[in-house]
Scaffold this motif. Structure first.
Motif, PDB file in Angstrom:
ATOM      1  N   LEU A   1      51.124  42.803  56.124  1.00 17.55           N
ATOM      2  CA  LEU A   1      50.608  43.394  55.217  1.00 17.55           C
ATOM      3  C   LEU A   1      50.452  43.534  54.547  1.00 17.55           C
ATOM      4  O   LEU A   1      51.141  44.350  53.597  1.00 17.55           O
ATOM      5  CB  LEU A   1      48.735  43.045  55.929  1.00 17.55           C
ATOM      6  CG  LEU A   1      48.403  41.865  56.668  1.00 17.55           C
ATOM      7  CD1 LEU A   1      46.924  41.342  57.127  1.00 17.55           C
ATOM      8  CD2 LEU A   1      48.425  40.280  55.766  1.00 17.55           C
ATOM      9  N   LEU A   2      50.800  45.077  54.574  1.00 16.29           N
ATOM     10  CA  LEU A   2      51.102  46.404  54.686  1.00 16.29           C
ATOM     11  C   LEU A   2      52.137  46.677  53.351  1.00 16.29           C
ATOM     12  O   LEU A   2      52.325  46.719  52.704  1.00 16.29           O
ATOM     13  CB  LEU A   2      50.644  47.753  55.125  1.00 16.29           C
ATOM     14  CG  LEU A   2      50.729  49.319  54.374  1.00 16.29           C
ATOM     15  CD1 LEU A   2      49.699  49.216  53.331  1.00 16.29           C
ATOM     16  CD2 LEU A   2      50.763  50.188  55.599  1.00 16.29           C
ATOM     17  N   PRO A   3      53.407  46.161  54.347  1.00 17.28           N
ATOM     18  CA  PRO A   3      54.307  46.296  53.476  1.00 17.28           C
ATOM     19  C   PRO A   3      54.956  45.389  52.420  1.00 17.28           C
ATOM     20  O   PRO A   3      55.570  46.063  50.972  1.00 17.28           O
ATOM     21  CB  PRO A   3      55.642  46.263  54.405  1.00 17.28           C
ATOM     22  CG  PRO A   3      54.822  46.250  55.977  1.00 17.28           C
ATOM     23  CD  PRO A   3      54.145  46.494  55.665  1.00 17.28           C
ATOM     24  N   LEU A   4      54.281  43.958  52.178  1.00 19.91           N
ATOM     25  CA  LEU A   4      53.845  43.281  51.268  1.00 19.91           C
ATOM     26  C   LEU A   4      53.213  43.894  50.194  1.00 19.91           C
ATOM     27  O   LEU A   4      53.440  43.394  49.236  1.00 19.91           O
ATOM     28  CB  LEU A   4      53.264  41.913  51.830  1.00 19.91           C
ATOM     29  CG  LEU A   4      53.703  40.595  52.854  1.00 19.91           C
ATOM     30  CD1 LEU A   4      53.183  39.614  53.489  1.00 19.91           C
ATOM     31  CD2 LEU A   4      55.635  40.505  52.174  1.00 19.91           C
ATOM     32  N   ALA A   5      52.200  44.041  50.873  1.00 19.35           N
ATOM     33  CA  ALA A   5      51.269  44.691  48.826  1.00 19.35           C
ATOM     34  C   ALA A   5      51.791  45.734  48.737  1.00 19.35           C
ATOM     35  O   ALA A   5      51.687  45.941  47.291  1.00 19.35           O
ATOM     36  CB  ALA A   5      49.865  45.333  50.206  1.00 19.35           C
TER      37      ALA A   5
ATOM     38  N   PHE B   1      41.131  43.367  45.408  1.00 18.13           N
ATOM     39  CA  PHE B   1      39.979  42.505  45.941  1.00 18.13           C
ATOM     40  C   PHE B   1      41.543  41.324  46.285  1.00 18.13           C
ATOM     41  O   PHE B   1      42.559  41.483  46.406  1.00 18.13           O
ATOM     42  CB  PHE B   1      40.256  41.257  44.322  1.00 18.13           C
ATOM     43  CG  PHE B   1      38.593  42.787  43.670  1.00 18.13           C
ATOM     44  CD1 PHE B   1      37.538  42.348  44.065  1.00 18.13           C
ATOM     45  CD2 PHE B   1      39.790  43.685  42.683  1.00 18.13           C
ATOM     46  CE1 PHE B   1      36.745  44.005  43.787  1.00 18.13           C
ATOM     47  CE2 PHE B   1      39.221  44.516  42.893  1.00 18.13           C
ATOM     48  CZ  PHE B   1      37.078  45.006  42.746  1.00 18.13           C
ATOM     49  N   GLU B   2      40.765  39.722  46.125  1.00 20.57           N
ATOM     50  CA  GLU B   2      41.333  38.510  47.135  1.00 20.57           C
ATOM     51  C   GLU B   2      40.737  37.474  45.550  1.00 20.57           C
ATOM     52  O   GLU B   2      40.409  36.787  46.460  1.00 20.57           O
ATOM     53  CB  GLU B   2      41.376  38.230  48.373  1.00 20.57           C
ATOM     54  CG  GLU B   2      41.424  39.576  49.604  1.00 20.57           C
ATOM     55  CD  GLU B   2      41.820  38.434  50.813  1.00 20.57           C
ATOM     56  OE1 GLU B   2      41.818  37.621  51.192  1.00 20.57           O
ATOM     57  OE2 GLU B   2      42.070  39.566  51.521  1.00 20.57           O
TER      58      GLU B   2
ATOM     59  N   ASP C   1      45.272  42.761  42.662  1.00 24.26           N
ATOM     60  CA  ASP C   1      44.406  41.003  43.416  1.00 24.26           C
ATOM     61  C   ASP C   1      45.724  40.591  44.478  1.00 24.26           C
ATOM     62  O   ASP C   1      46.755  39.960  44.171  1.00 24.26           O
ATOM     63  CB  ASP C   1      44.299  40.452  42.356  1.00 24.26           C
ATOM     64  CG  ASP C   1      43.539  39.788  42.081  1.00 24.26           C
ATOM     65  OD1 ASP C   1      41.684  39.230  43.177  1.00 24.26           O
ATOM     66  OD2 ASP C   1      42.735  39.166  40.893  1.00 24.26           O
ATOM     67  N   SER C   2      45.062  40.846  45.613  1.00 23.25           N
ATOM     68  CA  SER C   2      46.108  40.615  47.024  1.00 23.25           C
ATOM     69  C   SER C   2      46.242  38.806  46.994  1.00 23.25           C
ATOM     70  O   SER C   2      45.432  38.595  47.202  1.00 23.25           O
ATOM     71  CB  SER C   2      46.027  40.714  47.670  1.00 23.25           C
ATOM     72  OG  SER C   2      46.951  41.075  48.758  1.00 23.25           O
TER      73      SER C   2
ATOM     74  N   GLY D   1      52.036  35.975  43.576  1.00 27.65           N
ATOM     75  CA  GLY D   1      50.296  35.675  43.072  1.00 27.65           C
ATOM     76  C   GLY D   1      50.728  34.214  42.642  1.00 27.65           C
ATOM     77  O   GLY D   1      51.700  33.886  41.614  1.00 27.65           O
ATOM     78  N   LYS D   2      49.587  33.497  42.116  1.00 28.06           N
ATOM     79  CA  LYS D   2      49.635  32.652  40.940  1.00 28.06           C
ATOM     80  C   LYS D   2      50.216  33.000  40.451  1.00 28.06           C
ATOM     81  O   LYS D   2      49.161  33.488  39.152  1.00 28.06           O
ATOM     82  CB  LYS D   2      47.848  31.744  41.107  1.00 28.06           C
ATOM     83  CG  LYS D   2      48.228  30.583  40.087  1.00 28.06           C
ATOM     84  CD  LYS D   2      47.120  30.150  40.108  1.00 28.06           C
ATOM     85  CE  LYS D   2      47.337  29.043  39.297  1.00 28.06           C
ATOM     86  NZ  LYS D   2      46.060  28.407  38.829  1.00 28.06           N
TER      87      LYS D   2
END
Length: 156
Positions: A4-8, A36-37, A89-90, A68-69
């Motif tokens: 998760l951290l590397p993707l963010a 935020f999500e 926005d994650s 993201g969308k």
């Protein structure tokens, strides 16, 4: 959690390198980053509407092929009463959210300002310390808003 951290971080790299079409405002060395999500834009619009001297300075949206969308808020630089924040926005669900241990502390100029902020931020939120006099200031409230962000409102 390790994935998760590397993707963010990878999602933030273009912004941090300022590889966007519009120049992002320069940031201080240390900046509060609110993740935020799916509700970052809603949160930033509420906060900017409530705090005088606030504005959205820069917005980057997800493009085609990004995680993201398309068209939704990716990252924004927002000035809240003169202090800059990053709103992100994650697109990834995380097993964590905001904690009350870190809060935005607002020094209010009047009872009316504190009451208004408490009422609006408290909508669909949770009060940890309802508006009152706790002996250390004239009026105080501590709450978590509907996005999970913690606020301390103080009238010295």
């Amino acid at each position: 959690m390790k994935l998760l951290l590397p993707l963010a971080v990878l999602t933030l790299v273009p912004f941090l390198r300022q590889e966007t079409k519009e120049a992002a405002p320069s940031l201080p060395k240390v900046t509060t980053h609110l993740m935020f999500e799916g509700r970052a834009e809603e949160a930033m619009e509420l906060y900017v509407s409530l705090l005088p001297g606030s504005k959205v300075e820069h917005v980057e949206r997800y493009g085609p092929g990004e995680p993201g969308k398309e068209g939704t808020l990716k990252l924004a630089t927002v000035s809240l009463a003169g202090t800059r924040y990053l709103f992100y926005d994650s697109p990834i669900d995380h097993p964590f959210t905001f904690t009350a241990a870190m809060s935005l502390f607002v020094t209010c100029d009047s009872e009316e300002e504190l009451d208004t902020l408490a009422a609006r931020l408290g909508e669909q939120g949770e009060f940890f310390m309802p508006v009152g006099n706790y002996g250390f200031s004239r009026k105080f409230a501590w709450l978590g808003d509907r996005f999970g962000v913690s606020w301390q409102l103080n009238l010295p």
